[in-house]
Write an enzyme that holds these catalytic residues in place. Structure first.
Site: not given
Ligand code: WQD
Length: 323
Positions: A145, A117, A141
């Site tokens: 990885k 990841s 997490y």
């Molecule tokens: C993306 C952006 C949020 C929801 C995570 C894990 C990573 C991988 C994928 C694995 C961020 C913003 C989100 C909302 C928002 N996991 N957001 N409003 O955090 O980049 O990655 O998922 O298996 O390891 O860390 O992904 O989709 O949660 O967020 O503003 O309602 O969207 O703050 O900036 P992230 P995400």
């Protein structure tokens, strides 16, 4: 070849199983169905229900199906949960991997693809993250990885197992509605949930040092990601002794605000997003350099953000029929 796909009843794993079949490869799915869904597994692919912590069962499945390569996706994947339950994450993600690698090396299986990841990078302070950008995971997490990558590489060096670790960036979309992600833990489904509830999607912070103040990510279509697994699996088969670490992204940054705008445009919802507090631990920008995967695999993502949103939306409606 017969590829054992652990976690093959999960969102990404089921896409990998399907891509393997489409590419003419043999596949067997191994999944404990804790979050996986049996119906996601393609009809022509046998499903073996079991845990990666069960070495004896793994050995029997590997022998019984004549497994000649492994794609290991079975793992826990929620960052927040990993902070609360680190022991569980290390057990499932690291001990599960260690047990699987034991069965794989005992059986003399030659190829192993590991699902890693972008979380291994933590808060990278670079425009494009390359595979040589220092790793500094921010959560248990991400740590599991990174530890997993080390374990995979060390096992390859010690035994001659051909290995690859694929660092997924932000995965979205679906090949078919039934294969869509059912969890509501990432931006795209979280926005869908708000919109279908009739409430405003949330932007977690708009004061980041980015062009529009919201976080920038590299979104990749799950169909492209699955094809990267097929390309990696073939590369390992053709070049024994390989040890690869590859970013799997598109190399294109998209901001949260831009994603939400595109989602509302596609779904026809007119609710404007609201800015709320930052979510702790979110890096401002994480965008892949996708060059190494292109060079090593001849693979490149073919689908854009609009195709991710459109297919994810079909999947959302399939799993959440209007009442
Ligand atoms: C993306 C952006 C949020 C929801 C995570 C894990 C990573 C991988 C994928 C694995 C961020 C913003 C989100 C909302 C928002 N996991 N957001 N409003 O955090 O980049 O990655 O998922 O298996 O390891 O860390 O992904 O989709 O949660 O967020 O503003 O309602 O969207 O703050 O900036 P992230 P995400």
């Amino acid at each position: 070849m017969t590829w054992l796909i652990t976690g093959g009843a999960g969102y990404i794993g089921a896409h990998v199983a399907r891509a393997m079949l489409d590419a003419g490869e043999g596949a067997v799915v191994y999944d404990d169905l804790s979050t996986g869904i049996a119906e996601r597994v393609p009809r022509d692919v046998p499903l073996e229900v079991g845990s990666t912590l069960d070495g004896e069962r793994l050995a029997r499945v590997i022998r019984g199906h004549g497994v000649t390569g492994v794609v290991h996706l079975a793992a826990k994947k929620q960052v927040g949960e990993s902070v609360e339950q680190p022991l569980r994450y290390y057990r499932e993600n690291v001990e599960g991997l260690r047990t699987l690698l034991g069965a794989v090396t005992d059986a003399g299986v030659p190829s192993f693809v590991f699902s890693s990841s972008a979380a291994v990078y933590g808060m990278p302070d670079v425009v494009l993250v390359t595979e040589d950008t220092p790793c500094a995971p921010m959560s248990p997490y991400g740590e599991t990885k990174l530890a997993g990558e080390w374990l995979v590489r060390a096992t390859g060096r010690a035994t001659g197992l051909s290995t690859a670790s694929l660092r997924y960036f932000n995965v979205a979309g679906a090949a078919a509605p039934a294969l869509a992600d059912t969890g509501v833990f990432n931006l795209v489904p979280m926005v869908f949930e708000k919109l279908t509830e009739g409430s405003a999607p949330r932007v977690f912070g708009a004061d980041y040092p980015t062009p529009d103040g919201t976080c920038v990510r590299d979104y990749i279509h799950v169909v492209d990601l699955a094809e990267a697994h097929v390309a990696t699996a073939r590369r390992l088969r053709e070049a024994p002794g390989t040890d690869l670490t590859l970013n799997i992204g598109r190399g294109e940054g998209v901001s949260v605000r831009e994603m939400i705008d595109r989602i509302t445009a596609h779904t026809g919802h007119t609710l404007s997003p609201v800015v709320v507090d930052r979510r702790p631990g979110d890096p401002a920008r994480v965008v892949a350099s996708a060059d190494r995967a292109a060079t090593e695999l001849g693979w490149k993502a073919r689908h854009g953000v609009d195709e991710m949103i459109a297919s994810a939306w079909e999947g959302w409606k399939h799993h959440h029929p209007a009442r």
